[in-house]
Motif scaffolding. Structure first.
Motif, PDB file in Angstrom:
ATOM      1  N   LEU A 393       0.816  -1.222   0.000  1.00  0.00           N
ATOM      2  CA  LEU A 393       0.000   0.000   0.000  1.00  0.00           C
ATOM      3  C   LEU A 393       0.851   1.273   0.000  1.00  0.00           C
ATOM      4  O   LEU A 393       0.306   2.379   0.106  1.00  0.00           O
ATOM      5  CB  LEU A 393      -0.928   0.012   1.230  1.00  0.00           C
ATOM      6  N   LYS A 394       2.167   1.136  -0.117  1.00  0.00           N
ATOM      7  CA  LYS A 394       3.054   2.287   0.044  1.00  0.00           C
ATOM      8  C   LYS A 394       2.759   3.403  -0.961  1.00  0.00           C
ATOM      9  O   LYS A 394       2.715   4.593  -0.608  1.00  0.00           O
ATOM     10  CB  LYS A 394       4.509   1.842  -0.090  1.00  0.00           C
ATOM     11  N   ALA A 395       2.529   3.039  -2.224  1.00  0.00           N
ATOM     12  CA  ALA A 395       2.304   4.051  -3.262  1.00  0.00           C
ATOM     13  C   ALA A 395       0.987   4.792  -3.093  1.00  0.00           C
ATOM     14  O   ALA A 395       0.806   5.888  -3.632  1.00  0.00           O
ATOM     15  CB  ALA A 395       2.352   3.391  -4.641  1.00  0.00           C
ATOM     16  N   GLN A 396       0.076   4.217  -2.313  1.00  0.00           N
ATOM     17  CA  GLN A 396      -1.257   4.823  -2.153  1.00  0.00           C
ATOM     18  C   GLN A 396      -1.459   5.491  -0.787  1.00  0.00           C
ATOM     19  O   GLN A 396      -2.565   5.909  -0.459  1.00  0.00           O
ATOM     20  CB  GLN A 396      -2.348   3.745  -2.322  1.00  0.00           C
ATOM     21  N   LEU A 397      -0.411   5.605   0.020  1.00  0.00           N
ATOM     22  CA  LEU A 397      -0.563   6.059   1.400  1.00  0.00           C
ATOM     23  C   LEU A 397      -1.308   7.386   1.531  1.00  0.00           C
ATOM     24  O   LEU A 397      -2.084   7.577   2.466  1.00  0.00           O
ATOM     25  CB  LEU A 397       0.819   6.188   2.061  1.00  0.00           C
ATOM     26  N   ALA A 401      -9.376   7.018   0.307  1.00  0.00           N
ATOM     27  CA  ALA A 401      -9.885   5.650   0.132  1.00  0.00           C
ATOM     28  C   ALA A 401     -10.872   5.559  -1.022  1.00  0.00           C
ATOM     29  O   ALA A 401     -10.892   4.558  -1.754  1.00  0.00           O
ATOM     30  CB  ALA A 401     -10.540   5.175   1.423  1.00  0.00           C
ATOM     31  N   ASP A 402     -11.706   6.587  -1.204  1.00  0.00           N
ATOM     32  CA  ASP A 402     -12.706   6.574  -2.282  1.00  0.00           C
ATOM     33  C   ASP A 402     -12.067   6.562  -3.666  1.00  0.00           C
ATOM     34  O   ASP A 402     -12.709   6.144  -4.635  1.00  0.00           O
ATOM     35  CB  ASP A 402     -13.633   7.788  -2.167  1.00  0.00           C
ATOM     36  N   ALA A 403     -10.830   7.037  -3.764  1.00  0.00           N
ATOM     37  CA  ALA A 403     -10.169   7.129  -5.074  1.00  0.00           C
ATOM     38  C   ALA A 403      -9.421   5.853  -5.443  1.00  0.00           C
ATOM     39  O   ALA A 403      -8.912   5.739  -6.553  1.00  0.00           O
ATOM     40  CB  ALA A 403      -9.205   8.313  -5.085  1.00  0.00           C
ATOM     41  N   LEU A 404      -9.384   4.879  -4.529  1.00  0.00           N
ATOM     42  CA  LEU A 404      -8.627   3.654  -4.796  1.00  0.00           C
ATOM     43  C   LEU A 404      -9.402   2.708  -5.706  1.00  0.00           C
ATOM     44  O   LEU A 404     -10.630   2.647  -5.630  1.00  0.00           O
ATOM     45  CB  LEU A 404      -8.330   2.928  -3.479  1.00  0.00           C
ATOM     46  N   PRO A 405      -8.707   1.940  -6.546  1.00  0.00           N
ATOM     47  CA  PRO A 405      -9.381   0.856  -7.275  1.00  0.00           C
ATOM     48  C   PRO A 405      -9.949  -0.152  -6.280  1.00  0.00           C
ATOM     49  O   PRO A 405      -9.481  -0.253  -5.139  1.00  0.00           O
ATOM     50  CB  PRO A 405      -8.251   0.237  -8.112  1.00  0.00           C
ATOM     51  N   GLN A 410      -9.957  -3.104  -1.138  1.00  0.00           N
ATOM     52  CA  GLN A 410     -10.131  -4.382  -0.448  1.00  0.00           C
ATOM     53  C   GLN A 410      -8.917  -4.674   0.436  1.00  0.00           C
ATOM     54  O   GLN A 410      -9.051  -5.094   1.597  1.00  0.00           O
ATOM     55  CB  GLN A 410     -10.312  -5.477  -1.497  1.00  0.00           C
ATOM     56  N   ARG A 411      -7.710  -4.445  -0.090  1.00  0.00           N
ATOM     57  CA  ARG A 411      -6.490  -4.658   0.688  1.00  0.00           C
ATOM     58  C   ARG A 411      -6.448  -3.723   1.901  1.00  0.00           C
ATOM     59  O   ARG A 411      -6.068  -4.135   3.007  1.00  0.00           O
ATOM     60  CB  ARG A 411      -5.252  -4.421  -0.182  1.00  0.00           C
TER      61      ARG A 411
END
Length: 571
Positions: A393-397, A401-405, A410-411
């Protein structure tokens, strides 16, 4: 041949945006007539948006769209083809009125299309006999099972004899037996009306194997089209799930290695969960009825059953979110007590909707849940660093949350559920709507948690290939556990070729008993004619009355809605 005819749908440079979300991205597509067409892909790839545009339920933004030989950007054409199109939206019974009976729902839809009283009566009788709903005409739609709701929704869609039937994930959350009966019904309807075009979206690859022509989609774009065999041949694979993965961009395919599950070490300690006669009532409705099972520490235990069968209610009782009406349950050898916070801290719960705050970033979600479980600042940072590395999850820190695929969300939801290092993890349909690559990646994490960290995992799922990965599973129907054992033992007990077939055998046995009880109970309120056909007959011929095109303002439709409101007020 259908290919020689004018296309059913012709799309050129079609795009659709919801605020900042690109639902459809410059797609062009020609869909043939007279076939069973499948839109294939996980949630969020644009399937529902495309179906909404084709049905005329959504307004065109960019590009051109022709359906049944005309421009859907034209109000005149939309009004002309509206009676020729039936649209069954996503979700169990979403096109139904829960307080109205089966008969009243069908009668209302018949009124909407200006059918006479006699025509409505004939069509209702024919459709409900064909679907097995005839004995349940007086029953409120809200009290039907998931499979029966889908059948009633289909009957409402077919009441006016359409040329195009659009079904948006019609079998999501429906048990295997009802799914099989649903597709048998569609097949019988198509035999009676060969020119009927059926457009279906699905996330079930096994269903898509039976369709005539497929449109594989990802991220608002069309990956490829063709028959199931053509797609498998193009990708040199032997099943559609593998074919779909091969069609994805290389960056999304994952590392293609097969999942390996080490054997579960035999446990000699206290079971993680013991349920005995667990029952939950909501007024007169029994959601969970006398459920008993036992789950060992470190075991991956699968919970199978359709929506509404009591799985989520059972899970909420085991987490202390719902009290038991009867029976008992023990967690880690201690009687379940909703006020025992120390025991509840030993459990992580991941809901169907993901336990996230969409306006917070990945980091903020993790920090918040760490604080909720009273982790010290130092321990919280240590756990976050460990989970971010472990769950990639490092690149998405710093992304919200709403913008995540969906797969990354889920992860994150799983990371949130285990931030306090629980000994038990309860997961309610965590992989629903997630693409095959993300599902396999998620299962790698679950296997690691079970085998390496000795976390007990209690997971509900609709996917039979996931159920085969569990150490043991239970099959649940109408609030009761039909059986629980290893997947292979359940298959062998019913002498079936697959787990789905074994599940269907158990459901058929249970449904037969349930049907006998129901007929006895309802004998005093509804007479049952002698000529009822229990599953499907082929007498679905179209009515001889002409189809009525409903254009502009319609007094008939106004009166139909007035009838609906009166019925709902009376309820």
């Amino acid at each position: 041949m259908a290919d020689d005819k004018q296309p059913l749908v012709c799309i050129k440079s079609l795009s659709h945006v919801y605020k900042k979300v690109q639902a459809l991205d410059d797609i062009s597509l020609s869909i043939p007539r007279g076939l069973m067409i499948g839109l294939l892909g996980p949630d969020g790839v644009g399937k529902s948006t495309l179906l909404g545009l084709i049905s005329g339920a959504r307004k065109l933004q960019t590009g051109s769209l022709e359906v049944l030989g005309g421009d859907m950007g034209s109000l005149k054409h939309r009004e002309l083809v509206r009676p020729k199109i039936s649209y069954m939206p996503q979700g169990l019974g979403k096109n139904l009125y829960a307080d109205l009976s089966v008969n009243e729902n069908l009668d209302f839809f018949g009124k909407l299309f200006g059918q006479s009283s006699q025509e409505r009566k004939e069509r209702i009788e024919r459709l409900t006999k064909a679907t097995g709903l005839y004995p349940f005409l007086p029953r409120p739609a809200g009290k039907l099972s998931g499979g029966m709701k889908q059948k009633l929704g289909l009957c409402c869609s077919l009441i006016h004899d359409p040329d195009l039937l659009i079904l948006d994930e019609p079998t999501t959350g429906v048990d295997p037996l009802s799914r099989r009966q649903f597709w048998q019904l569609i097949d019988s309807i198509r035999q009676e009306k060969p020119n009927l075009s059926v457009l279906v979206s699905t996330a079930y690859m096994d269903e898509a194997e039976g369709f005539d022509w497929l449109v594989a989609m990802d991220a608002g774009q069309v990956l490829d089209t063709g028959s199931p065999q053509q797609l498998k041949t193009k990708t040199a694979t032997d099943n559609l799930e593998s074919a779909f993965v091969k069609l994805l961009p290389e960056s999304k395919r994952g590392d293609s290695h097969s999942l390996t599950i080490p054997p579960l070490a035999k446990s000699t300690g206290v079971p993680a969960i013991v349920a005995k006669g667990m029952t939950r009532r909501f007024d007169e409705f029994i959601a969970v009825n006398n459920v008993s099972f036992e789950i060992q520490a470190g075991e991956i235990f699968g919970f199978l059953g359709s929506n509404g069968c009591g799985k989520t209610t059972t899970m909420k009782m085991l987490t202390g979110l719902l009290p038991l009406s009867e029976g008992e349950a023990k967690l880690f050898g201690k009687p379940l007590d909703a006020n025992d916070l120390e025991t509840r801290k030993r459990v992580g719960f991941m809901t169907q909707a993901f336990s996230l705050y969409g306006e917070l970033t990945v980091r903020q979600n993790l920090v918040l849940h760490g604080r909720l479980f009273h982790l010290s600042a130092e321990k919280c940072q240590e756990r976050i660093a460990s989970l971010v590395e472990r769950f990639s999850l490092k690149a998405q820190l710093d992304e919200k949350a709403d913008a995540l695929p969906l797969g990354m969300r889920q992860r994150l939801s799983l990371a949130v559920a285990v931030i306090h290092e629980p000994e038990m993890l309860i997961l309610d349909e965590p992989t629903s709507g997630v693409d095959p690559v993300a599902r396999d990646g998620f299962w790698e994490l679950l296997i690691e948690l079970s085998r390496k960290d000795k976390v007990t995992i209690f997971i509900s799922t609709h996917f039979m290939n996931e159920a085969m990965r569990c150490d043991r599973i239970s099959l649940m129907h109408a609030g009761q556990v039909l059986v629980y054992d290893t997947p292979q033992q359940i298959i062998e007990t019913k002498q079936a070729d697959s787990l789905e077939q074994a599940f269907i055998h158990y459901l058929e046995d249970a449904s037969q008993v349930q049907q006998q009880k129901l007929e006895k109970r309802e004998a005093t309120t509804a007479s049952k004619p002698a000529d009822i056909e229990p599953v499907i007959n082929s007498n679905l011929a179209t009515s001889s009355s002409p189809k009525k095109a409903v254009q502009g303002f319609s007094v008939t439709r106004l009166l139909a809605y007035s009838y609906l409101e009166v019925m709902e007020v009376m309820r």
